[in-house]
Design a protein around this motif. Structure first.
Motif, short mmCIF file in Angstrom:
data_model
loop_
_atom_site.label_atom_id
_atom_site.label_comp_id
_atom_site.label_asym_id
_atom_site.label_seq_id
_atom_site.Cartn_x
_atom_site.Cartn_y
_atom_site.Cartn_z
N LYS A 1 0.82 -1.22 0.00
CA LYS A 1 0.00 0.00 0.00
C LYS A 1 0.85 1.28 0.00
N THR A 2 2.14 1.13 -0.18
CA THR A 2 3.05 2.28 -0.12
C THR A 2 2.72 3.32 -1.19
N LEU A 3 2.58 2.88 -2.43
CA LEU A 3 2.30 3.83 -3.52
C LEU A 3 0.98 4.55 -3.30
N ALA B 1 -1.84 9.46 -2.20
CA ALA B 1 -2.95 10.03 -1.44
C ALA B 1 -2.51 11.31 -0.73
N VAL B 2 -1.31 11.29 -0.15
CA VAL B 2 -0.79 12.47 0.54
C VAL B 2 -0.46 13.58 -0.46
N SER B 3 0.24 13.24 -1.54
CA SER B 3 0.68 14.26 -2.51
C SER B 3 -0.50 14.94 -3.21
N LYS C 1 -8.52 8.16 1.42
CA LYS C 1 -8.05 9.09 0.40
C LYS C 1 -7.97 8.44 -0.98
N PRO C 2 -8.57 9.07 -2.01
CA PRO C 2 -8.40 8.57 -3.38
C PRO C 2 -7.00 8.90 -3.87
N GLU D 1 -4.04 19.29 3.22
CA GLU D 1 -4.69 18.67 4.38
C GLU D 1 -3.68 18.10 5.38
N HIS D 2 -2.43 18.03 4.96
CA HIS D 2 -1.41 17.41 5.81
C HIS D 2 -0.50 18.42 6.50
N TYR D 3 -0.93 19.67 6.52
CA TYR D 3 -0.22 20.72 7.25
C TYR D 3 -1.15 21.35 8.28
N ARG D 4 -0.58 21.82 9.36
CA ARG D 4 -1.33 22.64 10.31
C ARG D 4 -0.54 23.91 10.59
#
Length: 365
Positions: free
Chosen positions: A34-36, A41-43, A361-362, A48-51
């Motif tokens: 599931k690495t890829l 999903a993050v990129s 995440k898609p 959404e991955h910053y605060r």
């Protein structure tokens, strides 16, 4: 051969293999199959991955940092370790490089007749996506799909986020051509040049207006501009300070800074840390706790000794502070148990975060 022709026959499967070979999720406990999916999903949802985190500035106001979450931070740390740490940084850049310290930036300008300090306005915010794509992840080594992915993981919207572990090193790589050009130009005129993040320092005997104009012109070509409000010209008969270190005759932290740190350690020893913080109304440190405050003080003491290791006064101050820290730890022996509990809780939260990413995440390849 241009880069486009170099990679024109490359397949998507080869791009996937190249991405997996970078080990971007090493130590993140993500299943290999599931690495890829997790990376894409993050990129594809990077914002959404910053605060946002705000920290106080020394001279008032607040500085905004964009702090990545666990997954993105893991990928960025691996990009820094595997890719960026291998890149060459200009010898004139003194920040964010292993083995180079803030004192190295100051020592270069000790005893100069004239010192010119220039500041790059909104430095990180003006390092754009395209700068990172072109200057950092070269098309000679990375196919377009991999370059795009790496750039997306290191940028926020269209600029470099201040707070990501990759941003400091990337800023040095983006400024490499500027540093090399200005360094050579200055050496030909017997001017000493160094850059510490967005602070550029020039020292020697020179025409201030000529240097300033040269810097401004080249920065504009790159897409930067000077912060004219922070321009300083320091003469030898006045106090000369470079990145907070006085450099008139020898490198030394300012008397005010030394006095404040010495007094804080003295009062912690005399009254106790808690009472000292209450007396000074330091609400922030009262909330964070005695141990954090003592660590903060030790950081300041170590900084003073880093600038001048022969400072006998602060060698003694450091010994006193170590004794105070030892006493505080004995009084708060329950802290270690609480810390272990927090670590376990944090680990569980990270695992939950990974599960959420993989489940919801898609992604697209």
């Amino acid at each position: 051969m241009d880069n486009q022709r170099l990679w024109q026959h490359r397949s998507k499967e080869e791009d996937k293999e190249a991405i997996l070979s970078l080990n971007l999720l090493e130590r993140a406990n993500v299943p290999k199959e599931k690495t890829l999916k997790c990376i894409y999903a993050v990129s594809n949802h990077i914002e959404e991955h910053y605060r946002e985190v705000f920290i106080p500035k020394k001279k008032g106001g607040r500085r905004k940092l964009l702090v990545p979450d666990y997954l993105l931070h893991t990928m960025q740390k691996n990009i820094l370790r595997i890719i960026l740490s291998e890149e060459k940084v200009s010898k004139y850049a003194k920040a964010y490089c292993p083995g180079r310290r803030i004192r190295d930036n100051a020592f270069a300008h000790v005893g100069a007749e004239t010192i010119l300090e220039l500041d790059i306005k909104d430095f990180f915010e003006n390092i754009t996506y395209i700068m990172v794509y072109q200057c950092v992840f070269s098309g000679e080594y990375y196919p377009p799909a991999v370059r795009t992915l790496l750039t997306q993981l290191c940028c926020y919207r269209d600029y470099l986020p201040q707070g990501a572990p990759t941003s400091p090193m990337i800023s040095n790589l983006v400024m490499f051509s500027f540093d090399q050009y200005m360094g050579k130009w200055c050496e030909e005129r017997e001017i000493c040049y160094t850059r510490y993040c967005d602070d550029m320092t020039f020292s020697g005997k020179f025409d201030v207006r000529e240097v300033k104009q040269k810097v401004r012109s080249y920065l504009q070509v790159l897409g930067f501009e000077l912060n004219l409000k922070k321009t300083k010209v320091l003469k030898q008969y006045n106090r000369q300070s470079v990145t907070g270190i006085v450099v008139n005759e020898k490198a030394q932290v300012s008397k005010t800074y030394r006095r404040d740190v010495r007094q804080a350690v003295y009062y912690c020893g005399k009254y106790g840390v808690q009472e000292h913080l209450q007396r000074t109304g330091a609400q922030m440190w009262l909330q964070k706790g005695e141990e954090r405050y003592l660590q903060h003080l030790m950081g300041k003491v170590n900084y003073i000794l880093q600038v001048n290791p022969e400072d006998c006064t602060f060698q003694e101050v450091r010994k006193n502070l170590l004794r105070i820290q030892g006493s505080a730890k004995e009084e708060n022996h329950d802290y270690d148990f609480n810390r272990k509990e927090l670590i376990v809780t944090a680990s569980m939260e990270k695992q939950a975060e990974v599960r959420d990413i993989l489940a919801e995440k898609p992604y697209a390849v």
